[in-house]
Design a protein around this motif. Structure first.
Motif, PDB file in Angstrom:
ATOM      1  N   ALA A 105       0.858  -1.187   0.000  1.00 31.88           N
ATOM      2  CA  ALA A 105       0.000   0.000   0.000  1.00 31.88           C
ATOM      3  C   ALA A 105       0.892   1.235   0.000  1.00 31.88           C
ATOM      4  O   ALA A 105       2.087   1.173   0.311  1.00 31.88           O
ATOM      5  N   VAL A 106       0.310   2.353  -0.339  1.00 31.39           N
ATOM      6  CA  VAL A 106       1.043   3.615  -0.321  1.00 31.39           C
ATOM      7  C   VAL A 106       1.288   4.030   1.123  1.00 31.39           C
ATOM      8  O   VAL A 106       0.509   3.669   2.017  1.00 31.39           O
ATOM      9  N   PRO A 129      -4.459   0.822  -1.342  1.00 31.52           N
ATOM     10  CA  PRO A 129      -3.687  -0.397  -1.604  1.00 31.52           C
ATOM     11  C   PRO A 129      -3.005  -0.319  -2.961  1.00 31.52           C
ATOM     12  O   PRO A 129      -3.418   0.443  -3.851  1.00 31.52           O
ATOM     13  N   GLY A 130      -1.968  -1.140  -3.115  1.00 32.69           N
ATOM     14  CA  GLY A 130      -1.150  -1.072  -4.320  1.00 32.69           C
ATOM     15  C   GLY A 130      -1.916  -1.252  -5.611  1.00 32.69           C
ATOM     16  O   GLY A 130      -1.635  -0.592  -6.615  1.00 32.69           O
ATOM     17  N   GLU A 131      -2.899  -2.158  -5.621  1.00 34.53           N
ATOM     18  CA  GLU A 131      -3.636  -2.411  -6.859  1.00 34.53           C
ATOM     19  C   GLU A 131      -4.390  -1.172  -7.325  1.00 34.53           C
ATOM     20  O   GLU A 131      -4.592  -0.983  -8.532  1.00 34.53           O
ATOM     21  N   GLU A 132      -4.796  -0.308  -6.388  1.00 38.83           N
ATOM     22  CA  GLU A 132      -5.486   0.912  -6.798  1.00 38.83           C
ATOM     23  C   GLU A 132      -4.521   1.921  -7.411  1.00 38.83           C
ATOM     24  O   GLU A 132      -4.895   2.680  -8.310  1.00 38.83           O
ATOM     25  N   LEU A 133      -3.267   1.926  -6.931  1.00 40.54           N
ATOM     26  CA  LEU A 133      -2.266   2.807  -7.537  1.00 40.54           C
ATOM     27  C   LEU A 133      -1.944   2.334  -8.945  1.00 40.54           C
ATOM     28  O   LEU A 133      -1.779   3.138  -9.865  1.00 40.54           O
ATOM     29  N   LYS A 134      -1.834   1.016  -9.132  1.00 41.64           N
ATOM     30  CA  LYS A 134      -1.624   0.458 -10.462  1.00 41.64           C
ATOM     31  C   LYS A 134      -2.801   0.839 -11.375  1.00 41.64           C
ATOM     32  O   LYS A 134      -2.607   1.232 -12.539  1.00 41.64           O
ATOM     33  N   GLN A 179       4.761  -4.031   5.834  1.00 38.48           N
ATOM     34  CA  GLN A 179       3.444  -4.296   5.255  1.00 38.48           C
ATOM     35  C   GLN A 179       3.198  -5.785   5.048  1.00 38.48           C
ATOM     36  O   GLN A 179       2.091  -6.280   5.249  1.00 38.48           O
ATOM     37  N   LEU A 180       4.244  -6.494   4.662  1.00 36.55           N
ATOM     38  CA  LEU A 180       4.104  -7.918   4.346  1.00 36.55           C
ATOM     39  C   LEU A 180       3.856  -8.776   5.577  1.00 36.55           C
ATOM     40  O   LEU A 180       2.979  -9.659   5.563  1.00 36.55           O
ATOM     41  N   ILE A 181       4.621  -8.565   6.646  1.00 33.45           N
ATOM     42  CA  ILE A 181       4.609  -9.464   7.804  1.00 33.45           C
ATOM     43  C   ILE A 181       3.215  -9.607   8.415  1.00 33.45           C
ATOM     44  O   ILE A 181       2.742 -10.742   8.628  1.00 33.45           O
ATOM     45  N   PRO A 182       2.484  -8.525   8.709  1.00 30.20           N
ATOM     46  CA  PRO A 182       1.132  -8.714   9.247  1.00 30.20           C
ATOM     47  C   PRO A 182       0.187  -9.381   8.254  1.00 30.20           C
ATOM     48  O   PRO A 182      -0.748 -10.081   8.659  1.00 30.20           O
TER      49      PRO A 182
END
Length: 492
Positions: A53-54, A77-82, A184-187
């Motif tokens: 995510a941003v 979230p990242g997909e929305e930035l893409k 961001q990944l770990i949780p």
């Protein structure tokens, strides 16, 4: 000899997309964008790991001329930035002037023709009057230099090249790194795996994230009520300015970073139950020495019985797992490399050979220290401009950087047209003056804190410099519109 294009833009992330849109708006429509990947979006094309995510509010992380009311969260979230990148390409008609799967393998300038020749991974060469380097720095993975990494018999994945066919359910997973991607990944994967071991070299300041879902009603208000988007953008920009540009570059006179440290320590006390784990997660450097992160569940993830934090240095990777210097053995099924990106390395800025008058730009920076006039132009490299050049980015919204630097570039190209010039080159004395002004501001920055020496921060280059622009955002915007043309040589 006429070049094939007026401008070649290198990079199809948001820098390249913004450059293309703003070139069009200024009347420079003969350009070509070269992109290494098979899609646009840059960091948001390459980084698709769980939880991406941003890390600044979405109201700031967008073009000022293309404000969106479709974000589903304050921090998208990242997909929305893409998706936003694809939207901009479609709306502004850029598709037929972007070449995908075309990595730049070399560039060279010819004084006789005042042109740049660009070689690509497709095996062809292109020519252009002007070159705009719009490559970012959060795209090229940086694998760790750990003995035995290639011997690991399980599955290995880097966060910047995530494999979506990878099934983590019931697996023993090791994550190397605790930077922004890992936070961001770990949780996001902790509940899915059987056992998660996090190998930490340097603790990261993790601050509370003022995030929230944006309901359909809220999005409708943002899209329809006059002034709603401007108001939210103003509030967002103010927050961003306080949390990095002012806090980092005016650290000593304003003491803003100390507020961040208090927030970080409170989050550690409130969210991490075990005092020993809390101590391991507590950074030993000032907020700002290293890129901080914002997350509301990263720290509390370490309360789980199936999550272990290991701070003993890794001695080697074995075929079956990880061995630390103290001799601890961790059997691992999947190894995740959350080890960040190449940033100020000489093979990443720029990320391709860039030669003018028999001088390679990466080597020139290695010898003379990274520097560029207003973060845009380098003496000896005519007709070449950078979006993210040394001392160009002040840490505000990356979109503000794109628009500011393109305002500078467009002014140069427009003035060249008025003068009938075919070559534009910043003067050495102008570059020296700007570089000296940035160094003179260094004593007030957070990067001069003694504790920064233990931060292992990518902010510092091989010379120990931090090539951020030590300026408030309004100053960067004003300078883009008012730098004197006398600082450049215009030649026909």
């Amino acid at each position: 000899m006429q070049p094939q294009h007026d401008v070649i833009v290198i990079g199809g992330g948001f820098s390249g997309i913004g450059a293309a849109i703003l070139l069009d708006k200024a009347g420079f429509s003969d350009y070509l964008v070269l992109e290494e990947g098979d899609g646009v979006g840059g960091a948001w094309h390459w980084n698709t790991y769980p939880g991406v995510a941003v890390d600044i509010p979405s109201f700031s992380y967008q073009f000022s001329f293309e404000r969106s009311s479709r974000w589903t969260r304050v921090y998208a979230p990242g997909e929305e930035l893409k998706g936003y990148a694809e939207h901009c390409v479609q709306k502004y008609g850029l598709r037929d002037r972007i070449r995908l799967n075309s990595a730049v393998t070399g560039t060279s300038y010819d004084d006789a023709t005042a042109q740049w020749t660009v070689s690509t991974s497709q095996g062809d060469t292109l020519t252009a009057r002007y070159l705009v380097n719009a490559t970012g720095v959060l795209t090229k993975p940086k694998p760790p230099a750990i003995p035995g990494l290639e011997s690991f018999a399980g599955e290995t994945v880097h966060t910047a090249r995530w494999d979506h066919d990878l099934d983590l359910r019931g697996k023993r997973v090791g994550v190397i790194g605790t930077g922004a991607s890992a936070v961001q990944l770990i949780p996001a994967i902790a509940e899915e795996v059987e056992q998660l071991t996090v190998f930490q070299r340097t603790a990261i300041w993790c601050l509370p994230k003022p995030d929230a879902a944006l309901s359909p009603t809220t999005r409708a208000i943002l899209g329809r009520v006059p002034g709603a988007q401007l108001l939210t953008r103003f509030a967002s920009q103010t927050y961003v300015e306080l949390t990095f540009p002012l806090a980092a570059h005016f650290h000593h006179p304003l003491h803003l970073a100390s507020s961040g440290e208090r927030l970080g320590r409170k989050a550690l006390r409130d969210q991490v139950h075990d005092p020993a784990v809390r101590a391991k997660l507590t950074p030993q450097y000032a907020v700002g020495c290293k890129r901080p992160s914002f997350h509301n569940s990263y720290l509390s993830t370490f309360n789980r019985d199936d999550v272990h934090l290991e701070t003993d240095p890794i001695a080697e990777i074995t075929p079956t797992g990880v061995r630390t210097e103290a001799g601890a053995e961790y059997p691992i099924d999947v190894l995740v490399l959350a080890t960040g990106f190449k940033v100020f390395e000489r093979d990443n800025m720029p990320g391709f050979p860039c030669v003018s008058r028999d001088v390679d730009l990466g080597e020139w920076w290695a010898v003379n220290r990274a520097q560029a006039y207003e973060g845009v132009s380098v003496p000896g490299f005519p007709n070449m401009f950078s979006i993210l050049g040394p001392y160009g980015y002040n840490g505000s919204s990356y979109f503000n950087l794109i628009e500011t630097q393109m305002a500078h570039i467009v002014r140069c190209l427009t003035e060249a047209g008025k003068r009938g010039a075919t070559a534009i080159e910043v003067k050495q004395e102008a570059n020296d003056r700007y570089f000296a002004s940035m160094l003179a501001r260094r004593p007030r920055q957070v990067f001069t804190e003694e504790s920064c020496s233990v931060a292992n921060s990518y902010y510092f280059d091989e010379h120990g410099d931090t090539p951020f622009r030590a300026s408030p955002t309004l100053e960067t915007m004003w300078r883009a519109g008012h730098f004197p043309f006398e600082d450049y040589d215009f030649a026909s």
